[in-house]
Structure formats: C-alpha cells, structure tokens
Design an enzyme around this catalytic site. Structure first.
Site, PDB file in Angstrom:
ATOM      1  N   SER A  93       0.813  -1.225   0.000  1.00  0.00           N
ATOM      2  CA  SER A  93       0.000   0.000   0.000  1.00  0.00           C
ATOM      3  C   SER A  93       0.837   1.261   0.000  1.00  0.00           C
ATOM      4  CB  SER A  93      -0.865   0.019   1.245  1.00  0.00           C
ATOM      5  OG  SER A  93      -0.025   0.062   2.385  1.00  0.00           O
ATOM      6  N   ASP A 268       6.936 -11.948   1.808  1.00  0.00           N
ATOM      7  CA  ASP A 268       7.690 -11.235   0.780  1.00  0.00           C
ATOM      8  C   ASP A 268       8.957 -10.714   1.427  1.00  0.00           C
ATOM      9  OD1 ASP A 268       6.339  -8.899   2.235  1.00  0.00           O
ATOM     10  OD2 ASP A 268       7.756  -7.911   0.894  1.00  0.00           O
ATOM     11  N   CYS A 306      22.448 -27.493  -5.945  1.00  0.00           N
ATOM     12  CA  CYS A 306      21.407 -26.580  -6.447  1.00  0.00           C
ATOM     13  C   CYS A 306      21.005 -26.947  -7.874  1.00  0.00           C
ATOM     14  CB  CYS A 306      21.917 -25.144  -6.400  1.00  0.00           C
ATOM     15  SG  CYS A 306      20.747 -23.951  -7.098  1.00  0.00           S
ATOM     16  N   CYS A 311      23.949 -22.607 -11.522  1.00  0.00           N
ATOM     17  CA  CYS A 311      24.850 -23.621 -10.966  1.00  0.00           C
ATOM     18  C   CYS A 311      25.145 -24.729 -11.988  1.00  0.00           C
ATOM     19  CB  CYS A 311      24.263 -24.213  -9.689  1.00  0.00           C
ATOM     20  SG  CYS A 311      24.320 -23.065  -8.302  1.00  0.00           S
ATOM     21  N   HIS A 337      19.987 -17.819  -8.836  1.00  0.00           N
ATOM     22  CA  HIS A 337      20.411 -18.826  -7.847  1.00  0.00           C
ATOM     23  C   HIS A 337      19.700 -18.627  -6.504  1.00  0.00           C
ATOM     24  CE1 HIS A 337      22.693 -21.444  -5.287  1.00  0.00           C
ATOM     25  NE2 HIS A 337      22.727 -20.421  -4.444  1.00  0.00           N
TER      26      HIS A 337
END
Ligand code: ZN
Length: 371
Positions: A93, A268, A306, A311, A337
């Site tokens: 907001s 977030d 990974c 990677c 990554h």
C-alpha cells in the site's frame, strides 16, 4: 469483497500447507513472493520468474504511483499486462514507506517526498485503494502505519489506532471505487509492535472488518527473532483459519520456517535478491560470499546441490569475475540462484508439513544458518 479461501491439505502443529483459491486460479502455500518493486524483480523479467516457479509477485505502490503513474499502468492494461506476468500479483500500500522514508503522518494520511524528484506526495487510506485499483493486482493491501522498533507505548498505540481507523476507511472505500479489476481482494494489516496486548487488540479490530486476508506488519524492523516469533504466536491464532496470513518483509531461511511453523502462509522480502546482487549467495551449506578471493580460481558451482541454471553452467570463478567488474549479468545469474534456493526451501516446507515432519527441516536449517 472477494474472500481468498485457503484450501488446507495438511497441517503439522500450527503449520499448514495447501492452496489459496483465487479468481485467477490458486497458489500454493506456504509461498514466497519475490519483490518487483518498480514492476520488475531487479535484473529479472517475468519469464525468469515463471521459470523459477514464482506464483505470486509483489509490486510496490509507492514507486509505481510516482513512475510511471498508476493511470499510465491502468491505460496499458494493468500490472499483469504491463509486466507480462500471468501469475498472481500483490501490491503493497505504500505503508512501509511510512516506516522507511520517515514522512509526515497525520490522522488523515501520510505525506512523502518522492525519491525521484523530491515532490511532495500524499497517500490516504482511500487514495491507496484507488491507486492499487488502477494498478490492478490480484491483491491489494490497506494503508497502515508501521512503527520502527524499539518504540515507546505511545508510538505503538498511535500506530494501532491509525492503522485500525485507516483499515475501516479503506474497507468502506474498496466497495465504492470504480476503477479496479473485478475480483480484486483487499487484505487488512495487524500492527502493535512487540506488545502482545496491542497485537491482540489490532488483530481483533482488523478481523472485525472482515478482510479477504491478513497481513502481519511491523516486524523485521529492529526486533529480535524471539520477539518476532512471540508476536506471531500471539497474532496468528486470532486470524480466521480460512483466510491467508501474510508475514510482511521476512525472507531469511530460518525466519521463513519458524513463521511457517506458527501458521503463516505467505511472505515477501527483498533479501534473497538484494543479497545476490551483493555477492552473498544462499546455499544448502549456508551463506557463501562470492567476493571472497578464495573463489577466484574455483571452477565449481556456487552450490553442487542446487538445481538452478546458474549452478548447472557457470563456475564460482566466472560469476565472481562478472560481479567484480560490475557486469549486470552477474546480478541476473546470482538472483536466479538465490531465488531458486528460497523457492526450493518453500517446496521443502510444503512437503515437510504434508509429511508431518517440519521439525526436522527447521532443525536442519537452524544448524546450517544459525538461529
Ligand atoms: Zn544455483
């Protein structure tokens, strides 16, 4: 109003996994939402986010209302068309700028200086609803007041009272505003600092307004992890179990899992992508600082465990070189990554909750990352 129903498929203590069902479809929870502050996650595009498995992307109202302007985004078809992203979107907001840009706050709203040209900009609970209607994300957030911590009781009390009054105004205006997408949802936000009584009051007052989902704000602003977890333990049980619970601004590996354990559904944070751009990589064995000279002649990947495209293809030595000379490609490859790591952690969290074994994942992550 358009309640977002949480279709819970499994629980493990207070933790839960499943899907949040929306007019657009659904997204899996617990979910991590990367932050596309100005309409893009820095160094990445919407195709990258899709490839990475993002399901909800956040955009920042404060920045987009200043540049290019919410009316411009609306004329260009709204945020989804503007950014080329067909998944879910959420707009904040502008309330966090109340905290981070130290603007003038009064009972009616907040006045900021534009970061672009210093121009005075006004947001009220009503105008924040209108601007987010024009931006056209799936979910908009009410304008709230977030106090820096530590804060005295008077500061926290005022933040809770203003947040509650503004939530009621936003809730009423949301039903009246004409230019917003059909099916858009509105989340309320709980404030109250680290004061359990104020958190309880804020949660109760916010839930009484019946929002589509609930943000837990005012955390990750200077308090300890133990204080944050105490607040979540107080607040989450007061929120309706059939609505999404969104912990705002938290995204470190241990913080994510501890909050999931207390029943949070979505998060977030700029941390994964910001850390990547600074050469701080998140790996299965903990943080890796790519600028360290010991990586200069290292032909191995950032993290052998990974699955990301960075990677798979490029060495620490090459990526370190790109970062050191300031090639923008470094930001892109390292952000890919770190986001792969965070999305992978959320995959593990969902699987662990489904298996009733989140405790093992929490313990392993705390061992690797420290608590
Ligand atoms: Zn990787």
């Amino acid at each position: 109003m358009n309640p977002l129903v949480v279709d819970v498929s499994a629980t493990d203590g207070a933790a839960r996994t499943g899907r949040v069902v929306t007019p657009r479809g659904s997204y899996r929870v617990p979910a991590f939402m990367p932050v596309g502050t100005r309409g893009a996650v820095k160094a990445l595009d919407s195709a990258d986010l899709g490839d990475l498995g993002a399901e909800v992307v956040l955009a920042n109202t404060y920045h987009l209302m200043l540049r290019p302007g919410a009316d411009v985004v609306a004329d260009l078809g709204g945020l989804h068309r503007f950014t080329g992203w067909s998944g879910h979107m959420l707009t904040d907001s502008g309330g966090f700028q109340v905290h981070s840009l130290r603007p003038k706050v009064d009972d009616d709203g907040v006045t900021f200086a534009s970061v672009y040209d210093g121009a005075s900009t006004r947001l009220t609970p009503e105008s924040a609803v209108e601007v987010q209607g024009l931006l056209g994300a799936d979910i908009q957030m009410v304008l709230d007041v977030c106090a820096s911590l530590p804060a005295g009781p008077d500061v926290l009390r005022l933040a809770v009272d203003r947040t509650s009054a503004w939530a009621a105004r936003a809730r009423a205006h949301f039903d009246r505003v004409e230019r917003r997408p059909e099916g858009q949802s509105l989340f309320g936000i709980v404030q109250g600092g680290t004061d359990a009584g104020l958190r309880t009051e804020s949660a109760t007052r916010t839930v009484a307004l019946d929002f589509d989902g609930y943000g837990i704000g005012g955390l990750s602003v200077g308090e300890s992890r133990a204080e944050m977890l105490d607040v979540l333990a107080t607040t989450v049980p007061l929120l309706p179990s059939d609505r999404p619970r969104y912990l705002m601004g938290v995204g470190d590996p241990v913080g994510l899992l501890e909050a999931v354990a207390l029943g949070v559904d979505q998060f977030d944070c700029v941390a994964p992508t910001r850390a990547a751009r600074h050469g701080s990589l998140w790996t299965s064995t903990g943080p890796l600082h790519l600028r360290n000279a010991l990586h200069a002649r290292d032909d191995g990947p950032i993290d052998a465990a990974c699955p990301c495209t960075t990677c798979a293809r490029w060495s620490r030595g090459y990526l370190r070189h790109l970062l050191a000379v300031g090639e923008p490609t470094a930001w892109r490859l390292l952000s890919i990554h770190n986001l792969t790591f965070v999305f992978g952690l959320m995959d593990e969290a969902r699987a662990a909750v489904a298996a009733g074994d989140l405790a093992t994942l929490r313990a392993r992550t705390a061992t690797v990352w420290g608590s």
